[in-house]
Scaffold this motif. Structure first.
Motif, PDB file in Angstrom:
ATOM      1  N   PHE A 304       0.830  -1.205   0.000  1.00 27.80           N
ATOM      2  CA  PHE A 304       0.000   0.000   0.000  1.00 27.80           C
ATOM      3  C   PHE A 304       0.868   1.260   0.000  1.00 27.80           C
ATOM      4  O   PHE A 304       0.577   2.233  -0.702  1.00 27.80           O
ATOM      5  CB  PHE A 304      -0.910   0.028   1.224  1.00 27.80           C
ATOM      6  CG  PHE A 304      -2.029  -0.960   1.210  1.00 27.80           C
ATOM      7  CD1 PHE A 304      -2.342  -1.701   0.080  1.00 27.80           C
ATOM      8  CD2 PHE A 304      -2.805  -1.164   2.346  1.00 27.80           C
ATOM      9  CE1 PHE A 304      -3.377  -2.618   0.060  1.00 27.80           C
ATOM     10  CE2 PHE A 304      -3.858  -2.063   2.351  1.00 27.80           C
ATOM     11  CZ  PHE A 304      -4.136  -2.798   1.214  1.00 27.80           C
ATOM     12  N   ALA A 305       1.927   1.255   0.802  1.00 28.76           N
ATOM     13  CA  ALA A 305       2.816   2.415   0.861  1.00 28.76           C
ATOM     14  C   ALA A 305       3.414   2.715  -0.501  1.00 28.76           C
ATOM     15  O   ALA A 305       3.610   3.882  -0.870  1.00 28.76           O
ATOM     16  CB  ALA A 305       3.921   2.190   1.885  1.00 28.76           C
ATOM     17  N   LYS A 306       3.700   1.675  -1.264  1.00 30.15           N
ATOM     18  CA  LYS A 306       4.249   1.845  -2.609  1.00 30.15           C
ATOM     19  C   LYS A 306       3.169   2.073  -3.656  1.00 30.15           C
ATOM     20  O   LYS A 306       3.458   2.227  -4.839  1.00 30.15           O
ATOM     21  CB  LYS A 306       5.089   0.615  -2.996  1.00 30.15           C
ATOM     22  CG  LYS A 306       6.281   0.352  -2.087  1.00 30.15           C
ATOM     23  CD  LYS A 306       7.272   1.511  -2.078  1.00 30.15           C
ATOM     24  CE  LYS A 306       7.939   1.713  -3.423  1.00 30.15           C
ATOM     25  NZ  LYS A 306       8.992   2.757  -3.380  1.00 30.15           N
ATOM     26  N   GLY A 307       1.898   2.075  -3.231  1.00 29.39           N
ATOM     27  CA  GLY A 307       0.796   2.289  -4.163  1.00 29.39           C
ATOM     28  C   GLY A 307       0.460   1.069  -4.987  1.00 29.39           C
ATOM     29  O   GLY A 307      -0.156   1.192  -6.054  1.00 29.39           O
ATOM     30  N   THR A 308       0.809  -0.111  -4.503  1.00 27.86           N
ATOM     31  CA  THR A 308       0.597  -1.342  -5.268  1.00 27.86           C
ATOM     32  C   THR A 308      -0.618  -2.105  -4.747  1.00 27.86           C
ATOM     33  O   THR A 308      -0.651  -2.465  -3.563  1.00 27.86           O
ATOM     34  CB  THR A 308       1.846  -2.241  -5.194  1.00 27.86           C
ATOM     35  OG1 THR A 308       2.961  -1.521  -5.701  1.00 27.86           O
ATOM     36  CG2 THR A 308       1.653  -3.518  -6.001  1.00 27.86           C
ATOM     37  N   PRO A 309      -1.623  -2.362  -5.577  1.00 24.83           N
ATOM     38  CA  PRO A 309      -2.796  -3.129  -5.153  1.00 24.83           C
ATOM     39  C   PRO A 309      -2.409  -4.548  -4.760  1.00 24.83           C
ATOM     40  O   PRO A 309      -1.436  -5.115  -5.279  1.00 24.83           O
ATOM     41  CB  PRO A 309      -3.696  -3.129  -6.396  1.00 24.83           C
ATOM     42  CG  PRO A 309      -3.204  -1.987  -7.228  1.00 24.83           C
ATOM     43  CD  PRO A 309      -1.729  -1.907  -6.971  1.00 24.83           C
ATOM     44  N   VAL A 310      -3.189  -5.137  -3.865  1.00 20.45           N
ATOM     45  CA  VAL A 310      -2.902  -6.472  -3.337  1.00 20.45           C
ATOM     46  C   VAL A 310      -4.026  -7.429  -3.693  1.00 20.45           C
ATOM     47  O   VAL A 310      -5.201  -7.160  -3.414  1.00 20.45           O
ATOM     48  CB  VAL A 310      -2.722  -6.420  -1.802  1.00 20.45           C
ATOM     49  CG1 VAL A 310      -2.479  -7.822  -1.243  1.00 20.45           C
ATOM     50  CG2 VAL A 310      -1.569  -5.483  -1.431  1.00 20.45           C
ATOM     51  N   ARG A 357      -4.269   1.923  -7.224  1.00 19.52           N
ATOM     52  CA  ARG A 357      -2.941   2.366  -6.773  1.00 19.52           C
ATOM     53  C   ARG A 357      -3.091   3.626  -5.909  1.00 19.52           C
ATOM     54  O   ARG A 357      -2.464   3.737  -4.845  1.00 19.52           O
ATOM     55  CB  ARG A 357      -2.020   2.654  -7.960  1.00 19.52           C
ATOM     56  CG  ARG A 357      -1.628   1.437  -8.779  1.00 19.52           C
ATOM     57  CD  ARG A 357      -0.448   1.760  -9.706  1.00 19.52           C
ATOM     58  NE  ARG A 357       0.769   2.013  -8.938  1.00 19.52           N
ATOM     59  CZ  ARG A 357       1.593   1.055  -8.492  1.00 19.52           C
ATOM     60  NH1 ARG A 357       1.329  -0.212  -8.739  1.00 19.52           N
ATOM     61  NH2 ARG A 357       2.671   1.379  -7.807  1.00 19.52           N
ATOM     62  N   GLN A 358      -3.885   4.543  -6.364  1.00 17.74           N
ATOM     63  CA  GLN A 358      -4.087   5.780  -5.604  1.00 17.74           C
ATOM     64  C   GLN A 358      -4.788   5.492  -4.273  1.00 17.74           C
ATOM     65  O   GLN A 358      -4.421   6.043  -3.229  1.00 17.74           O
ATOM     66  CB  GLN A 358      -4.899   6.763  -6.440  1.00 17.74           C
ATOM     67  CG  GLN A 358      -4.183   7.202  -7.719  1.00 17.74           C
ATOM     68  CD  GLN A 358      -5.095   7.983  -8.652  1.00 17.74           C
ATOM     69  OE1 GLN A 358      -6.279   8.138  -8.401  1.00 17.74           O
ATOM     70  NE2 GLN A 358      -4.522   8.474  -9.747  1.00 17.74           N
ATOM     71  N   ALA A 359      -5.771   4.584  -4.303  1.00 18.13           N
ATOM     72  CA  ALA A 359      -6.509   4.247  -3.085  1.00 18.13           C
ATOM     73  C   ALA A 359      -5.626   3.504  -2.084  1.00 18.13           C
ATOM     74  O   ALA A 359      -5.755   3.698  -0.869  1.00 18.13           O
ATOM     75  CB  ALA A 359      -7.732   3.405  -3.429  1.00 18.13           C
ATOM     76  N   ALA A 360      -4.720   2.669  -2.591  1.00 16.87           N
ATOM     77  CA  ALA A 360      -3.830   1.917  -1.706  1.00 16.87           C
ATOM     78  C   ALA A 360      -2.916   2.860  -0.935  1.00 16.87           C
ATOM     79  O   ALA A 360      -2.736   2.731   0.282  1.00 16.87           O
ATOM     80  CB  ALA A 360      -3.017   0.912  -2.506  1.00 16.87           C
ATOM     81  N   ARG A 361      -2.331   3.830  -1.645  1.00 14.55           N
ATOM     82  CA  ARG A 361      -1.457   4.792  -0.971  1.00 14.55           C
ATOM     83  C   ARG A 361      -2.258   5.641   0.021  1.00 14.55           C
ATOM     84  O   ARG A 361      -1.781   5.916   1.145  1.00 14.55           O
ATOM     85  CB  ARG A 361      -0.767   5.687  -1.999  1.00 14.55           C
ATOM     86  CG  ARG A 361       0.111   6.773  -1.390  1.00 14.55           C
ATOM     87  CD  ARG A 361       1.313   6.219  -0.651  1.00 14.55           C
ATOM     88  NE  ARG A 361       2.004   7.269   0.101  1.00 14.55           N
ATOM     89  CZ  ARG A 361       3.212   7.148   0.629  1.00 14.55           C
ATOM     90  NH1 ARG A 361       3.878   6.006   0.514  1.00 14.55           N
ATOM     91  NH2 ARG A 361       3.772   8.146   1.289  1.00 14.55           N
ATOM     92  N   ALA A 362      -3.471   6.035  -0.352  1.00 21.37           N
ATOM     93  CA  ALA A 362      -4.307   6.821   0.555  1.00 21.37           C
ATOM     94  C   ALA A 362      -4.643   6.013   1.811  1.00 21.37           C
ATOM     95  O   ALA A 362      -4.683   6.559   2.924  1.00 21.37           O
ATOM     96  CB  ALA A 362      -5.589   7.255  -0.159  1.00 21.37           C
ATOM     97  N   GLU A 363      -4.889   4.721   1.651  1.00 19.94           N
ATOM     98  CA  GLU A 363      -5.169   3.847   2.789  1.00 19.94           C
ATOM     99  C   GLU A 363      -3.967   3.790   3.727  1.00 19.94           C
ATOM    100  O   GLU A 363      -4.110   3.843   4.954  1.00 19.94           O
ATOM    101  CB  GLU A 363      -5.510   2.441   2.279  1.00 19.94           C
ATOM    102  CG  GLU A 363      -5.853   1.440   3.354  1.00 19.94           C
ATOM    103  CD  GLU A 363      -7.308   1.493   3.783  1.00 19.94           C
ATOM    104  OE1 GLU A 363      -7.748   0.560   4.476  1.00 19.94           O
ATOM    105  OE2 GLU A 363      -8.017   2.449   3.428  1.00 19.94           O
ATOM    106  N   PHE A 364      -2.784   3.693   3.153  1.00 17.53           N
ATOM    107  CA  PHE A 364      -1.575   3.683   3.974  1.00 17.53           C
ATOM    108  C   PHE A 364      -1.448   4.979   4.768  1.00 17.53           C
ATOM    109  O   PHE A 364      -1.189   4.961   5.972  1.00 17.53           O
ATOM    110  CB  PHE A 364      -0.340   3.483   3.103  1.00 17.53           C
ATOM    111  CG  PHE A 364       0.949   3.679   3.864  1.00 17.53           C
ATOM    112  CD1 PHE A 364       1.425   2.676   4.692  1.00 17.53           C
ATOM    113  CD2 PHE A 364       1.640   4.880   3.791  1.00 17.53           C
ATOM    114  CE1 PHE A 364       2.588   2.856   5.435  1.00 17.53           C
ATOM    115  CE2 PHE A 364       2.802   5.071   4.521  1.00 17.53           C
ATOM    116  CZ  PHE A 364       3.279   4.056   5.346  1.00 17.53           C
TER     117      PHE A 364
END
Length: 387
Positions: A304-310, A357-364
Motif C-alpha cells: 500500500f505504501a508503494k501504491g501497489t494493489p494487493v 494504486r491511488q486508493a492503496a497509498r491513501a489507505e496507507f
C-alpha cells in the motif's frame, strides 16, 4: 517516558524482529528512553533438552536479570514482543513483582495453538482452540514435528494459565487485527485486556510507478503462505504476466523447480528491504495467497505504501486489510482458479487498477503511518497501569 522492550529473537530473521526494531526506533525518535532486553535463539544450540524445557516454562535467570534492570532503569512500562522459548513467562512476573505494567503484542497464536499458526497438514486447524491441555497438538507433534517439544509448549501455556499469568501479570494485550482479537477472546483471553492497534512502517517509502509489468510475491516460502496455490495459478496463467518471488524458506526447491517449467516465474531469494520496496513499487500487483490466519500481514501495508494493489486470499487479518475493488482484490484461499480469475480481471482493467494504486497509498497514509501508530501506542501505554 522510560520504556523497557523485551524480545526473544528467532533463529531466522522475520517480521517480529523488524517490528520490534521499528517500534523501538520510533519511540526513541519521539524522545523516549528505550532499554532493549533481548535474547537470541542461537543460545539453544547445544543446550540440554531438559534444561531448554525448564527455561521455556520458567527462566529464573531472566527473572532475576529483569528485576535488576527495572531497579536500575526504572521503566514506566514494559512492552513485550516475544518470550518464547528462552525468556519465558517468568519475565512477566518480574515486572509484576517490580510494579511495572506490561503490554504484550500478540504476533502469533502461541497461547492458543502449539505451533502458533492454526495450520496443520496444509489446512486450517483449530482442534486445540479453547481446550485445556492442547492434547491434539501434543499427540500430533504440531510444534517441530515432536510430541515432546509440543508437550513443553502446552505445559508452558497450561501452567501459566493456572498461575493466572496471562490475566494478572499482563495488563494489556495488543492485537494487530480485529480477526486476531476475536480469536484470542474465543481462546479465553479477557476481551477487556485486548487493545487493537495496526502495524505500521517507519520510515515510509515513497510510492512507485507500477509500470514494471509483473506481479510479485514477498514472504517466507512455506506451505501456510500459499505457495502451492500461487505456483499452480501461474502455471494456468501461462505467461500472461511475469511473477517475481522474493523470499526463502523450506519450499525454495519447489519454487526453483517452478522457474524451470512455468513461464515468467523468477525467484529472487532474499533481498535487502530497500530493494524489496523498489520491486514492490514497480509491480502491477502484489499477490498475498496465505492460507493460515495471519495476525496482520505487514507485506500488504508495504505494498500500500508503494501504491501497489494487493490480490489477497480472503482469510484472517488479510481480508480486513484489503478492500476488494478499492485497494485490491480477494480470492478464495487455496482456490487456484479464483486467483487466476482475479489476476486476469486486474490485467483487463488497467484504469481500475490505476485507481486502486491511488486508493492503496491513501489507505496507507490514513491508517499505517508512524504518526498515527505512535499516537495509538501512547494511548495503550497510558491505559496499561489501569487495566
Amino acid at each position: 517516558m522510560r520504556i523497557l522492550t523485551v524480545h526473544n529473537y528467532y533463529q531466522q530473521p522475520g517480521g517480529e524482529e523488524q517490528i520490534f526494531a521499528t517500534e523501538s526506533a520510533l519511540l526513541e525518535t519521539r524522545g523516549h528512553q528505550v532499554h532493549r532486553y533481548t535474547i537470541h535463539n542461537d543460545r539453544v544450540e547445544g543446550m540440554n533438552p531438559l534444561t531448554l524445557a525448564k527455561k521455556t516454562i520458567w527462566n529464573n535467570d531472566v527473572y532475576r536479570d529483569l528485576r535488576a534492570i527495572v531497579r536500575q532503569e526504572r521503566p514506566e512500562v514494559a512492552h513485550f514482543h516475544n518470550t518464547f522459548p528462552l525468556i519465558s513467562p517468568a519475565a512477566y512476573h518480574a515486572m509484576k513483582d517490580e510494579g511495572v505494567p506490561v503490554v504484550q503484542t500478540l504476533h502469533n497464536y502461541r497461547l492458543l495453538c502449539p505451533n502458533a499458526l492454526f495450520f496443520r497438514d496444509g489446512k486450517i486447524c483449530e482442534d486445540c482452540l479453547g481446550k485445556c491441555g492442547a492434547i491434539p497438538g501434543i499427540v500430533r507433534g504440531c510444534y517441530r514435528d515432536s510430541q515432546t517439544a509440543s508437550g513443553v509448549v502446552a505445559a508452558m501455556v497450561n501452567l501459566h494459565s493456572m498461575m493466572c499469568t496471562w490475566t494478572k501479570t499482563v495488563n494489556v494485550f495488543v492485537a494487530y487485527s480485529h480477526f486476531a482479537l476475536q480469536k484470542f477472546v474465543q481462546g479465553g483471553l479477557p476481551e477487556k485486556k485486548i487493545q487493537f492497534k495496526t502495524n505500521f512502517l517507519h520510515p515510509a517509502p515513497a510510492p512507485g510507478t507500477g509500470r514494471g509489468g509483473y506481479a510479485i510475491f514477498v514472504g517466507r516460502l512455506s506451505p501456510e503462505k500459499g505457495l502451492g496455490t500461487l505456483l499452480a495459478a501461474w502455471e494456468q496463467l501461462g505467461g500472461k504476466i511475469p511473477l517475481k518471488i522474493v523470499g526463502d524458506g523450506p519450499l525454495a526447491p519447489q519454487v526453483i523447480e517452478a522457474t524451470k517449467r512455468v513461464p515468467g516465474v523468477e525467484w529472487l531469494g532474499r533481498r535487502p528491504l530497500e530493494e524489496v520496496y523498489e520491486l514492490m513499487g514497480e509491480a502491477a500487483l502484489l499477490i498475498f495467497p496465505s492460507e493460515w490466519y495471519e495476525t496482520f500481514g505487514r507485506v500488504a501495508i508495504e505494498a500500500f505504501a508503494k501504491g501497489t494493489p494487493v490480490v489477497a486470499s480472503a482469510i484472517g487479518a488479510i481480508a480486513e486489510l484489503v478492500t476488494p475493488g478499492q485497494t485490491g482484490l480477494h480470492f478464495l484461499p487455496g482456490n487456484t482458479q479464483d486467483l487466476v480469475e482475479q489476476v486476469e480481471w486486474a490485467l483487463s482493467h488497467p484504469e481500475e487498477l490505476m485507481q486502486m494504486r491511488q486508493a492503496a497509498r491513501a489507505e496507507f497514509e490514513a491508517k499505517y503511518t508512524a504518526e498515527e501508530n505512535y499516537r495509538r501506542m501512547m494511548e495503550i501505554y497510558t491505559l496499561a497501569p489501569h487495566v
